[in-house]
Enzyme design. Structure first.
Site, PDB file in Angstrom:
ATOM      1  N   ARG A  81     221.121 136.358  50.958  1.00 37.24           N
ATOM      2  CA  ARG A  81     220.136 136.833  49.979  1.00 37.24           C
ATOM      3  C   ARG A  81     220.603 138.101  49.253  1.00 37.24           C
ATOM      4  O   ARG A  81     220.505 138.171  48.020  1.00 37.24           O
ATOM      5  CB  ARG A  81     218.787 137.062  50.671  1.00 37.24           C
ATOM      6  CG  ARG A  81     218.085 135.780  51.095  1.00 37.24           C
ATOM      7  CD  ARG A  81     216.782 136.064  51.805  1.00 37.24           C
ATOM      8  NE  ARG A  81     217.011 136.901  52.980  1.00 37.24           N
ATOM      9  CZ  ARG A  81     216.091 137.668  53.558  1.00 37.24           C
ATOM     10  NH1 ARG A  81     214.862 137.714  53.051  1.00 37.24           N
ATOM     11  NH2 ARG A  81     216.375 138.381  54.614  1.00 37.24           N
ATOM     12  N   ASN A 118     214.355 133.173  51.978  1.00 31.01           N
ATOM     13  CA  ASN A 118     214.623 132.175  53.010  1.00 31.01           C
ATOM     14  C   ASN A 118     213.407 131.287  53.189  1.00 31.01           C
ATOM     15  O   ASN A 118     212.262 131.743  53.054  1.00 31.01           O
ATOM     16  CB  ASN A 118     214.915 132.838  54.351  1.00 31.01           C
ATOM     17  CG  ASN A 118     216.263 133.527  54.397  1.00 31.01           C
ATOM     18  OD1 ASN A 118     217.173 133.170  53.666  1.00 31.01           O
ATOM     19  ND2 ASN A 118     216.387 134.524  55.261  1.00 31.01           N
TER      20      ASN A 118
END
Length: 818
Positions: free
Chosen positions: A30, A48
């Protein structure tokens, strides 16, 4: 990047949703996307969820494409992208790109393997001006513990053994900052707030640190090792035992205390420069050593310096690794020579992981222990790799690899979730989840109670980590394998279908699955050479030529069945195999008449031959086995190698391989290779490899006092030629007709012998056969579970397809089908 799939719309909407699947959580994915998106000026978010990572981005078509290209070409070091899918997105998105909170859902992503200390953390740990100078547990999203500290999912600090350590303000700032490489690195810690190393005595005697020249407890442990002490080290996935590898007396003492008579010790060195003093090191081997996995790499022991023979008795290879954690890095900082770094256990037992067991189980081996206060949740051994024919091939799959998934071949997209329980030796298990295989880490031999308990614990762990509920259980058909008994009992308790798989068929399927061989592709010739497995005729097999695909097999050829005198005892005492092989070729009178002058004759004459002959004659504890492994044992015993006993499985074969003269192998006249013929078994039996002529040649060379290295070389070359000759015979086509198969799959533990594998593969390719082999999972019994899973999945896929189409259930096309 494996099996990358993109689905890109012809016309992109202003906002798009990009789904990324694979090993993308807990690896810094990320923040990497966040950084790329901000650099490109895109708005949106990354988060996520249960299927991986979602990227929602707003921007021009070309700029979004640039984001995808950067994600694909330069992902985080520990990630692996399996698929990228993109579709328009109609929801609202922030103008500035952000990292959003995770969405809950069923877990379909990978738990990351443990990773060796990265270059950045290594620099910090050794930089006097860095905040983490000499901190043994420095880590970031690019390295550090993963599987070894996980208690459950989702993977966050609260579900790991870092939960008791509250982050200090500085570590918390790093953890929350997307621009920092420690963003959401769950094990993040420092001197102030994290685990601490401590040196203790295991024998209960007092000591003071003033007796050491030291910077801290880790440095003090180095001083002890330099002085000849044996020290237990709490590593990433279990305790290790370390000593100075250059001190023969210390290494010999370690062997005695650890009850490890002959098995080679693993070594750890500070850097590759030290390794090069003892071993030649090519570019590939250096790359493996310095990778994020940092496995033990088997290297040729042909450097300018030699280590004591006690390190790796009778072998010409050494198993080296580099420091895997900052603790190891700091431990070896002042060490300009290698350390033995072997597993912390008594021989054949699992590594110690529990601090409460430390004194009881390792106190009789090590005087000191360098321990720490972070609990090891899951035992993970060091992985072992060997470069063979230009590829790194796993001999043991553990730290750094497990629990990474392996994509299944084309045709397995509808594979149901199932659990394969593997074999009994070198045990592993394998899940099928969401169309991918999840092999476990190496477990060990299930005959040991502690290993069996750990195996059961890990079954539960993987079920939790992958939220896995099997629709079928898969086992080896051997009636006495402990893994098979466990599976049979579990199938009854849970009312889940049980599928039994023939041992050597599983070996072949493991090789096929790893090589992404499609489900509907033509059968191959599986050449499976190992110690033994249960055949579908109730006999013991171990040198097999199977025409096989995932749905079935036919046994086309084999090795000569020879009695295993004493059953399992024959695998431990090579002389038994020598006597059985000789008596299968000639009676004692013939042996006496022709070879009584040999030393080996006097040796065998002193054995209880009448009892042994009666065992064979009456079929008592002397089962026939077509075992290639036992043939290696017999030849080794003939020249005096491990004749009385093997201290570990495969020792005789490993020492026989070490004797091979590679110049002679390449340059000696082919006619001097030992001959093996290929007659047919009685009746309508298949062709088999007959070693009668080979034995006469071996014994004749012994009369001529031919060096053991020459005998070992001629045996390897002769056996390789016979295996390829059998392949040609079985394939047919010499009369102009089409060959029965075009590809051979080389598998089974005997193919971890580099000389045998390279010779067979080279000769097969010269005869225009395709060659499949194993690298990502071991060719030995540790690969069985993957093969079992693939065969069971194939049967269930075909059965479900036939049921839907109203056809008969899936039936193997081969008479010996599983």
């Amino acid at each position: 990047m494996s099996s990358l799939e993109r689905i890109v719309q012809d016309e992109l909407a202003e906002a798009v949703e990009i789904r990324v699947r694979g090993r993308v959580q807990g690896v810094g994915f990320r923040p990497t996307v966040w950084r790329y998106a901000r650099q490109l000026g895109l708005g949106g978010e990354v988060l996520n969820d249960g299927d991986g990572v979602l990227v929602r981005a707003r921007g021009e078509h070309a700029v979004v494409k640039m984001l995808i290209d950067r994600i694909v070409s330069d992902p985080p070091p520990l990630s692996r992208i399996d698929a990228i899918q993109m579709q328009p997105y109609a929801g609202a998105l922030p103008d500035e790109f952000v990292i959003a909170n995770s969405e809950q859902g069923t877990a379909h992503t990978e738990v990351s393997p443990d990773a060796a200390v990265c270059a950045d953390c290594a620099r910090e740990s050794t930089d006097p001006f860095a905040r983490r100078f000499r901190y043994p547990f420095t880590n970031c999203t690019n390295c550090g513990p993963r599987l070894s500290i996980v208690d459950g999912i989702p993977y966050d600090r609260a579900k790991t053994t870092m939960a008791p350590f509250t982050m200090c303000a500085e570590c918390a700032r790093e953890y929350r900052d997307p621009s920092d490489r420690r963003f959401h690195a769950e094990p993040v810690a420092c001197h102030v707030c994290g685990p601490r190393a401590k040196l203790i005595r295991l024998d209960g005697r007092p000591f003071t640190f003033e007796q050491f020249s030291m910077l801290d407890d880790v440095d003090a442990a180095c001083s002890l090792i330099q002085k000849g002490e044996i020290v237990a080290i709490k590593g990433l996935g279990g305790y290790q035992i370390a000593c100075d590898a250059t001190r023969s007396d210390t290494v010999a003492q370690l062997r005695k205390l650890k009850r490890r008579d002959g098995k080679p010790f693993a070594l750890m060195a500070r850097d590759t420069a030290i390794i090069r003093r003892y071993c030649s090191l090519d570019e590939q081997e250096a790359a493996e050593l310095t990778s994020a996995v940092a496995p033990i790499v088997l290297l040729r022991a042909d450097g300018s310096e030699r280590l004591p023979d006690e390190v790796a008795p009778g072998l010409q290879t050494l198993g080296f690794m580099l420091p895997t954690t900052p603790l190891h890095l700091l431990l070896l900082r002042r060490m300009d020579r290698p350390m033995v770094m072997t597993s912390g256990n008594l021989s054949n037992e699992p590594q110690v992981t529990d601090d409460e067991e430390l004194r009881e189980r390792l106190g009789g081996i090590a005087s000191f222990a360098l321990t720490h206060d972070r609990r090891i949740a899951n035992r993970v051994d060091d992985s072992v790799v060997r470069i063979v024919r230009g590829r790194p091939r796993l001999l043991r799959r553990a730290r750094g690899y497990a629990p990474a998934t392996l994509p299944l071949p084309q045709g397995f997209e509808a594979a149901p979730d199932l659990l394969a329980l593997g074999g009994e030796l070198k045990a592993t298990f394998c899940l099928i989840k969401d169309g991918a295989a999840v092999p476990s880490q190496h477990q060990g031999d299930l005959e040991d109670v502690s290993t069996s308990d750990d195996y059961v614990k890990n079954l539960s762990l993987y079920a939790s980590l992958f939220q896995h509920v099997p629709t079928a259980l898969v086992v080896d058909m051997h009636p006495e394998y402990l893994s098979s008994k466990l599976g049979r009992a579990a199938a009854v308790d849970s009312a889940v279908p049980l599928i039994e798989i023939q041992h050597h068929h599983a070996h072949v399927a493991s090789c096929l699955a790893e090589n992404r061989y499609p489900l509907g592709a033509p059968p191959v010739l599986g050449i499976v050479l190992d110690g033994l497995g249960w055949g579908d005729d109730g006999a013991l097999w171990g040198g097999e030529f199977l025409l096989a695909d995932y749905c079935g097999y036919e046994r086309l050829g084999t090795f000569k069945p020879v009695a295993m005198l004493g059953g399992a005892q024959a695998a431990r005492e090579p002389w038994r195999n020598l006597y059985a092989h000789l008596m299968a070729e000639m009676n004692w009178s013939e042996f006496t008449m022709n070879f009584r002058e040999l030393e080996v004759y006097a040796y065998l004459e002193a054995k209880p031959r009448n009892m042994l002959d009666a065992m064979v004659r009456n079929g008592i504890n002397a089962p026939l086995a077509s075992s290639c492994g036992r043939l290696f044992d017999a030849v080794a015993a003939a020249i005096g190698v491990c004749r009385d006993i093997q201290s570990y499985e495969g020792e005789a074969a490993a020492r026989l391989e070490a004797l091979v003269d590679e110049d002679l192998l390449l340059n000696e006249d082919e006619a001097l290779a030992y001959p093996l013929t290929i007659p047919n078994l009685r009746g309508s039996g298949p062709p088999y490899i007959e070693p009668l002529a080979m034995w006469h040649a071996v014994l004749g060379d012994l009369i001529l006092k031919t060096p053991a290295s020459v005998i070992a070389t001629r045996f390897h070359k002769g056996l390789s030629k016979a295996i390829v000759a059998m392949t040609r015979k079985l394939a047919g086509g010499s009369d102009g007709t089409e060959r029965k198969f075009a590809t051979a799959a080389l598998t089974g533990g005997c193919f971890q012998n580099r000389i045998l594998f390279e010779e067979v593969a080279r000769r097969l390719e010269r005869d225009h056969f395709g060659v499949l082999s194993q690298a990502q999972v071991p060719a030995n019994d540790a690969g069985l579970a993957l093969g079992q899973a693939a065969i069971a999945a194939a049967h269930l896929i075909e059965s479900n397809k036939n049921t839907r189409e109203g056809n008969k259930p899936c039936v193997s096309a081969f008479p010996g089908g599983s």
